[in-house]
Design an enzyme around this catalytic site. Structure first.
Site, PDB file in Angstrom:
ATOM      1  CB  CYS A 183      80.431 -93.055 -31.795  1.00  0.00           C
ATOM      2  SG  CYS A 183      81.393 -92.397 -32.913  1.00  0.00           S
TER       3      CYS A 183
ATOM      4  CD  GLU B 136      84.070 -94.610 -34.929  1.00  0.00           C
ATOM      5  OE1 GLU B 136      84.066 -94.772 -33.567  1.00  0.00           O
ATOM      6  OE2 GLU B 136      83.083 -94.225 -35.670  1.00  0.00           O
TER       7      GLU B 136
END
Length: 485
Positions: free
Chosen positions: A278, A243
């Protein structure tokens, strides 16, 4: 004692490193990193513990995880304080992270039962049984932006499935990682089921290269993720879940509705956590014309008033510093580069003490070749556009694909957007940084491969075992051609 290996706290034998509080550069943690030999000791301890851990019933493993959840709840304020001191995030925000650590555990337990576990049915006189089995020893790499919450979303599903873990926190947040392991210890976790290795790049390389791990769960930068992907090339027997980041677009149309609500949604998308999420908006697409002009004017006014301060300040700040002075300098260098390419700063990000950087907004409409980079901090790029089709085309012009958003009250615009945008998380009239723990978290392209949220983590922490079973062998009335008995 900085490493937790086979249930014992031991001193690292590698180089000394420190964790600095990014708002005043004070040392909050000091220790030595794990050597390659110590990493192998941790992997071997996890392998030995795997034999007994996987034999426990799901209920027994779940009970251990729930005991950890109680430790998290009882120590939530200490967790919040440590994360605030180590990351510089405001205390109100780190308190939500401490609460999310406990909340994600319940999601992980539900996910295990719904997405894995065991099921059976009968077909043509056969029992068709689906079971799930653990992979073995899982390496978990944690990020610094959510040092308690995000690793938990890997570790808990891995343990529930019967795996054992070697955990390496970010070298920026070793204190938080150490505290989390002490809570597992207090919960009564058997020795070796989780092992903690602290350190920097060399420790991480040693763990990723270990022949004794069966998989690696990573949350972090795209650069490190891509290095891991190349490192794992030619090893199909090992599971790799990545991720990573995103160069996330947020598109505003003329039908954005309430002006202040739109400005607030943009600020929450771009500048929360000092831009160190993010899913934060990196590129903001605003239509040409009066409504777009009014939005920019209001956004600039509101951004200038954002309170930036240390995490324990009163009144509470909206955002704190970057994780380090190096990270702060990266944002300032990115801004300078965009300015040199033709970008016009609407608000210039400025350096403060230690790792503080004030929010910056820069109009990059006139940059012909906009760099496709993730600027992990409070730097928002604005692009003016003429049509929604043009905005979506520009939004998709990235190698990333983590999150995207549309602010519009027009259902037709939303339908076009959701049909044509390329991203794993797509929000309408909500901040880009809003995501549910029981929804997939991740995206295509350079943003990663699997979906490492608590709920979907169950999918990659165990492998399915399909069985066709009968109580005894059967002799058919008609044998296959060419067979005589």
């Amino acid at each position: 004692m900085t490493q937790w290996i086979a249930g014992e706290w031991v001193e690292g034998l590698g180089e000394e490193f420190t964790s600095l509080s990014p708002y005043d550069n004070q040392v909050v943690w000091r220790g030595k990193g794990a050597t390659a030999e110590q990493v192998e000791m941790a992997v071997k301890a996890a392998r030995q513990a795997f034999v007994g851990w996987k034999k426990l019933s799901v209920a027994e493993r779940e009970a251990m995880v729930l005991a950890f959840a109680e430790q998290v709840k009882e120590n939530s304020e200490e967790i919040a304080q440590v994360i605030a001191k180590e990351t510089g995030k405001p205390l109100w925000e780190t308190r939500t992270e401490a609460a999310a650590m406990a909340g994600k555990i319940a999601i992980s337990i539900r996910a295990y039962h719904e997405r894995t576990g065991e099921s059976q049915k009968e077909a043509a006189g056969n029992q068709i049984v689906l079971r799930h089995r653990p992979l073995g020893v899982m390496a978990v790499f944690g990020p610094y932006n959510f040092p308690g919450h995000l690793p938990n979303g890997h570790i808990v599903p891995a343990l529930l499935a019967g795996n054992t873990v070697v955990f390496k926190p970010s070298e920026q947040t070793p204190w938080t990682g150490e505290l989390a392991m002490k809570l597992w210890q207090a919960a009564g976790l058997p020795q070796g089921v989780i092992n903690l290795v602290q350190g920097g790049k060399e420790t991480g390389i040693a763990l990723a290269e270990s022949k004794g791990i069966d998989g690696l769960l990573f949350t972090g930068s795209a650069n490190t993720g891509h290095l891991l992907h190349r490192q794992f090339a030619g090893q199909p027997g090992k599971m790799l879940a990545l991720e990573m980041g995103g160069n996330n677009p947020m598109v505003i149309t003329d039908h954005y509705g309430d002006l202040d609500a739109t400005v607030y949604t943009i600020i929450q998308s771009a500048f929360i956590s000092a831009g160190q999420r993010c899913t934060c908006a990196r590129r903001l697409y605003i239509p040409l014309g009066e409504k777009g002009d009014a939005l920019i004017t209001r956004l600039v006014e509101a951004t200038k008033k954002l309170r930036v301060d240390q995490p324990f300040a009163e009144p509470a700040p909206f955002m704190g510093p970057q994780i380090s002075e190096a990270a702060a300098n990266f944002i300032l260098a990115a801004q300078a580069n965009l300015q040199s390419l033709g970008g016009e700063s609407l608000i210039e990000a400025k350096a403060g003490e230690a790792a503080f950087v004030t929010p910056g907004i820069i109009d990059v409409t006139n940059i012909a070749e906009l760099p496709d980079e993730e600027y992990f901090g409070p730097l928002l790029q604005v692009v003016r556009y003429q049509t929604l089709e043009q905005a979506v085309e520009l939004a998709n012009d990235t190698r990333f694909g983590l999150s995207a958003g549309l602010v519009s009250t027009d259902d037709g615009e939303w339908q076009y957007f959701v049909d044509h945008i390329r991203a794993g998380i797509v929000n309408r009239n909500r901040q880009l940084t809003g995501a549910s723990g029981d929804a997939p978290f991740g995206g295509p392209g350079a943003s990663g491969n699997l979906r490492p949220s608590a709920y979907y983590a169950a999918d990659y922490c165990a492998y399915p075992m399909a069985s066709m079973e009968g109580e005894e062998t059967l002799l058919p009335a008609t044998l296959s051609p060419g067979v005589e008995l």
